[in-house]
Scaffold this active site. Structure first.
Site, PDB file in Angstrom:
ATOM      1  CG  HIS A   1      -1.881  -1.180   1.137  1.00  0.00           C
ATOM      2  ND1 HIS A   1      -2.915  -1.292   0.698  1.00  0.00           N
ATOM      3  CD2 HIS A   1      -1.730  -2.349   1.846  1.00  0.00           C
ATOM      4  CE1 HIS A   1      -3.761  -2.245   0.926  1.00  0.00           C
ATOM      5  NE2 HIS A   1      -2.885  -3.271   1.523  1.00  0.00           N
TER       6      HIS A   1
ATOM      7  CG  HIS B   1      -2.978 -10.354   3.761  1.00  0.00           C
ATOM      8  ND1 HIS B   1      -4.391 -10.924   3.964  1.00  0.00           N
ATOM      9  CD2 HIS B   1      -3.437  -8.999   3.462  1.00  0.00           C
ATOM     10  CE1 HIS B   1      -5.198  -9.930   3.437  1.00  0.00           C
ATOM     11  NE2 HIS B   1      -4.747  -9.041   3.029  1.00  0.00           N
TER      12      HIS B   1
ATOM     13  CG  HIS C   1      -8.806  -8.831   2.804  1.00  0.00           C
ATOM     14  ND1 HIS C   1      -7.700  -7.834   3.138  1.00  0.00           N
ATOM     15  CD2 HIS C   1      -9.403  -9.127   3.891  1.00  0.00           C
ATOM     16  CE1 HIS C   1      -7.975  -8.058   4.654  1.00  0.00           C
ATOM     17  NE2 HIS C   1      -8.687  -8.777   5.110  1.00  0.00           N
TER      18      HIS C   1
HETATM   19  O1  DOR Z   1      -4.135  -4.302   7.946  1.00  0.00           O
HETATM   20  C1  DOR Z   1      -4.382  -3.829   6.700  1.00  0.00           C
HETATM   21  N1  DOR Z   1      -4.344  -2.726   6.291  1.00  0.00           N
HETATM   22  N2  DOR Z   1      -4.932  -4.774   6.195  1.00  0.00           N
HETATM   23  C2  DOR Z   1      -5.549  -4.529   4.989  1.00  0.00           C
HETATM   24  O2  DOR Z   1      -6.334  -5.316   4.324  1.00  0.00           O
HETATM   25  C3  DOR Z   1      -5.612  -3.286   4.427  1.00  0.00           C
HETATM   26  C4  DOR Z   1      -4.485  -2.445   4.847  1.00  0.00           C
HETATM   27  C5  DOR Z   1      -4.721  -0.839   4.732  1.00  0.00           C
HETATM   28  O3  DOR Z   1      -4.993  -0.477   3.467  1.00  0.00           O
HETATM   29  O4  DOR Z   1      -4.324  -0.285   5.544  1.00  0.00           O
HETATM   30 ZN    ZN Z   2      -3.164  -4.925   2.041  1.00  0.00          ZN
END
Ligand code: DOR
Ligand code: ZN
Length: 324
Positions: free
Chosen positions: A13, A162, A128
């Site tokens: 991300h 993940h 996911h």
């Molecule tokens: O912990 C997470 N953060 N899991 C996710 O699926 C999305 C991610 C985020 O975009 O902050």
């Molecule tokens: Zn992610």
């Protein structure tokens, strides 16, 4: 010294704007390429948004290939034929399951026609995989969905993102078309790091870190060099202010290669497979080759990057990335 050929982060991300500019050097200094997630507001779900986001990434990086993921919605074949050459995969978020997933998929059946087209056009599916159940059961419960998808679309490559449970480790070998990414935090942390001492919101993510049994299963499969297992950091920066309000995600980018170098304890061959070769072979990735070198010099993880506190902030590592 450890020399890695063309490291790839298969799940990242980056956000946009200032946040992106703050965090992206930690990735392009360690990785030749990364799969960039589309859960922005609004989501990356059309060609204009995709190309402008890719451009923002390229403008702010060096020697780096962004592999773009598109946010799942009900696309037509015409749309996907145009998008195909610009993307790596399409990411399916069940609606409301995690950060910025409100626009996600309400019922998998709704996107069956899209999955049919993806299978035909050879576009991988990234998922996911969590239900809305009890927090520790969400991923395990999603296994039936993975099994149904794997059976219904035998020629669709499905990436279980993940993975955090031994159940999904076991599922991996049951279907040829299932693959998995594993993060640094699920590999190294358990629930004890979140709630075992004083509550540590900085270790909160989705899926939540789990039990020692789960972590050990992840460590074992990664150390085995299993071909279908690839590194995907899920590095997910949030400001400290938002973390204290409960935002999910660990910003692991600044510590990835130093932490993995310690994890692999000198087994560079398996490290290389996990960090690059498996992904390149599974998905025929054609990325300009680039060497990244780790030297035996102390590295201290930064306390703060912009407004974000990194994973393992302040921790000392025995390896550092050369020319960082
Ligand atoms: O912990 C997470 N953060 N899991 C996710 O699926 C999305 C991610 C985020 O975009 O902050
Ligand atoms: Zn992610």
């Amino acid at each position: 010294m450890i020399t890695l050929n063309t490291p790839i982060d298969m799940h990242l991300h980056l956000r946009e704007g200032k946040m992106l500019r703050d965090v992206i050097p930690y990735t392009y200094n360690q990785f030749a390429a990364a799969v960039v997630m589309p859960n922005l507001v609004p989501p990356v779900d059309n060609i204009d948004r995709l190309l402008s986001y890719k451009d923002e990434i390229l403008q702010n990086s060096k020697n780096f290939t962004p592999l773009m993921n598109l946010f799942m919605r009900e696309y037509t074949k015409e749309e996907l034929e145009v998008l195909k050459d610009e993307i790596f995969a399409i990411k399916l978020y069940p609606a409301g399951i995690t950060t910025n997933s409100e626009e996600g998929v309400k019922s998998i059946e709704n996107v069956y026609p899209v999955l049919e087209i993806m299978q035909e056009l050879d576009i991988p599916l990234s998922v996911h995989g969590e239900t809305n159940g009890f927090v520790l059961d969400r991923e395990r419960e999603f296994a039936v969905v993975y099994e149904k998808l794997a059976c219904d679309f035998p020629n669709l490559k499905i990436i279980m993102e993940h993975i955090s449970t031994y159940n999904l480790v076991e599922l991996l070998d049951k279907y040829d078309n299932l693959y998995a990414t594993i993060t640094l935090h699920h590999l190294l942390l358990t629930l004890d790091d979140l709630i075992g001492g004083s509550l540590n919101p900085h270790n909160f993510c989705k899926p939540v870190v789990k039990t020692p049994k789960d972590r050990d299963a992840l460590q074992k499969i990664v150390k085995s060099g299993h071909k279908k297992v690839m590194f995907g950091s899920d590095s997910a920066p949030h400001s400290i202010k938002n973390k204290l309000k409960g935002a999910a995600g660990l910003f692991s980018a600044p510590v990835i290669l130093p932490a993995l170098a310690e994890f692999f304890e000198g087994d560079v061959e398996t490290f290389q497979k996990f960090i690059s070769d498996n992904a390149r072979e599974n998905f025929d990735l054609n990325i300009p080759e680039r060497e990244v070198v780790l030297v035996e010099e102390e590295y201290i993880a930064p306390q703060l990057v912009g407004e974000v506190k990194p994973m393992f902030a302040g921790r000392r590592f025995t390896y550092s990335v050369k020319n960082f």
